[in-house]
Design a protein around this motif. Structure first.
Motif, PDB file in Angstrom:
ATOM      1  N   VAL A  90       2.985  61.676   1.660  1.00  0.00           N
ATOM      2  CA  VAL A  90       3.825  60.555   2.088  1.00  0.00           C
ATOM      3  C   VAL A  90       4.817  61.015   3.159  1.00  0.00           C
ATOM      4  O   VAL A  90       5.085  60.301   4.124  1.00  0.00           O
ATOM      5  N   PHE A  91       5.345  62.232   2.980  1.00  0.00           N
ATOM      6  CA  PHE A  91       6.348  62.779   3.890  1.00  0.00           C
ATOM      7  C   PHE A  91       5.770  63.050   5.286  1.00  0.00           C
ATOM      8  O   PHE A  91       6.412  62.770   6.297  1.00  0.00           O
ATOM      9  N   ALA A  92       4.563  63.616   5.342  1.00  0.00           N
ATOM     10  CA  ALA A  92       3.981  64.075   6.608  1.00  0.00           C
ATOM     11  C   ALA A  92       3.803  62.954   7.640  1.00  0.00           C
ATOM     12  O   ALA A  92       4.192  63.139   8.799  1.00  0.00           O
ATOM     13  N   ILE A 144      13.325  73.797   3.950  1.00  0.00           N
ATOM     14  CA  ILE A 144      12.493  72.812   4.647  1.00  0.00           C
ATOM     15  C   ILE A 144      12.758  72.840   6.146  1.00  0.00           C
ATOM     16  O   ILE A 144      11.827  72.673   6.941  1.00  0.00           O
ATOM     17  N   ALA A 145      13.998  73.079   6.567  1.00  0.00           N
ATOM     18  CA  ALA A 145      14.282  73.110   8.008  1.00  0.00           C
ATOM     19  C   ALA A 145      13.550  74.262   8.680  1.00  0.00           C
ATOM     20  O   ALA A 145      12.911  74.077   9.720  1.00  0.00           O
ATOM     21  N   VAL A 146      13.608  75.437   8.077  1.00  0.00           N
ATOM     22  CA  VAL A 146      12.915  76.600   8.653  1.00  0.00           C
ATOM     23  C   VAL A 146      11.402  76.380   8.618  1.00  0.00           C
ATOM     24  O   VAL A 146      10.695  76.655   9.598  1.00  0.00           O
ATOM     25  N   ALA A 182      17.033  64.797   9.684  1.00  0.00           N
ATOM     26  CA  ALA A 182      16.791  63.690   8.757  1.00  0.00           C
ATOM     27  C   ALA A 182      15.683  64.037   7.762  1.00  0.00           C
ATOM     28  O   ALA A 182      15.805  63.776   6.559  1.00  0.00           O
ATOM     29  N   ALA A 183      14.603  64.625   8.252  1.00  0.00           N
ATOM     30  CA  ALA A 183      13.504  65.007   7.357  1.00  0.00           C
ATOM     31  C   ALA A 183      13.957  66.073   6.366  1.00  0.00           C
ATOM     32  O   ALA A 183      13.598  66.020   5.180  1.00  0.00           O
ATOM     33  N   SER A 184      14.750  67.023   6.820  1.00  0.00           N
ATOM     34  CA  SER A 184      15.255  68.070   5.929  1.00  0.00           C
ATOM     35  C   SER A 184      16.177  67.473   4.878  1.00  0.00           C
ATOM     36  O   SER A 184      16.121  67.850   3.706  1.00  0.00           O
ATOM     37  N   ARG A 204      17.314  66.080  -0.688  1.00  0.00           N
ATOM     38  CA  ARG A 204      17.865  65.093  -1.639  1.00  0.00           C
ATOM     39  C   ARG A 204      16.821  64.710  -2.688  1.00  0.00           C
ATOM     40  O   ARG A 204      17.147  64.591  -3.859  1.00  0.00           O
ATOM     41  N   ARG A 205      15.590  64.507  -2.270  1.00  0.00           N
ATOM     42  CA  ARG A 205      14.571  64.017  -3.203  1.00  0.00           C
ATOM     43  C   ARG A 205      14.019  65.111  -4.106  1.00  0.00           C
ATOM     44  O   ARG A 205      13.702  64.841  -5.251  1.00  0.00           O
TER      45      ARG A 205
END
Length: 188
Positions: free
Chosen positions: A42-44, A108-110, A177-179, A184-185
């Motif tokens: 869903v994220f991708a 997640i950012a890296v 935003a994605a990170s 959060r989730r």
């Protein structure tokens, strides 16, 4: 007397065997990775859509006309972000687990930066390889390996010098935003 351990505590501090090696560390990472497959699917696409919008905004900002070449660029970045977003989500979920928010955000950012750039550079390499295949030798040997190495180095150089410029100004808010969404989730 029964002792209960919160799931987050179990992920953050795995049990230690008498020999000192963490027990089930890989098993726990694989379990977290398997649980992240569906949310990663869903994220991708959402992440890839954001990257495509960022690249399109940059092309519009630089007053480049939308033509088949820019369409190919958008498709290339969409595929790189789609594959990179999925792999980064699964990797970060398996590594970060239920660690603090800042650790999940950094993971997640890296992962998004490295994997998205790596896969997109690899897609650039595939395009170069297809184009230069007519001049490369047909059989695998020392010359073929040299040709592949130089083609790969050229593709990475061109991606680093030209391709990253397309995503950096407008892609940073997408990355943050994605990170943020991941951090959060996945902590719940």
């Amino acid at each position: 007397m029964e002792i209960t351990i919160d799931r987050r505590e179990a992920d953050a501090a795995p049990a230690v065997k008498p020999g000192g090696a963490p027990a089930g560390l890989l098993r726990a990472a694989f379990t977290r990775a398997r649980a992240a497959l569906l949310p990663g699917l869903v994220f991708a696409p959402a992440y890839a859509s954001g990257v495509v919008v960022a690249v399109a905004l940059h092309l519009y900002w630089r007053e480049m006309a939308f033509n088949p070449r820019t369409g190919a660029i958008l498709i290339l970045f969409a595929l790189g972000a789609l594959l990179g977003g999925f792999l980064a989500y699964v990797l970060a979920a398996s590594v970060a687990g239920a660690r603090p928010f800042s650790a999940r955000l950094a993971a997640i950012a890296v992962a998004l930066m490295a994997i998205t750039a790596g896969i997109t550079a690899f897609l650039f390499f595939l395009q170069f390889r297809i184009y230069y295949a007519q001049w490369h030798t047909d059989h695998i040997g020392r010359l073929w390996l040299m040709q592949m190495a130089y083609t790969g180095a050229t593709a990475v150089y061109i991606f680093m010098s030209s391709g990253l410029k397309l995503i950096l100004p407008f892609g940073l808010p997408v990355l943050f935003a994605a990170s943020w969404v991941f951090a959060r989730r996945s902590g719940r």
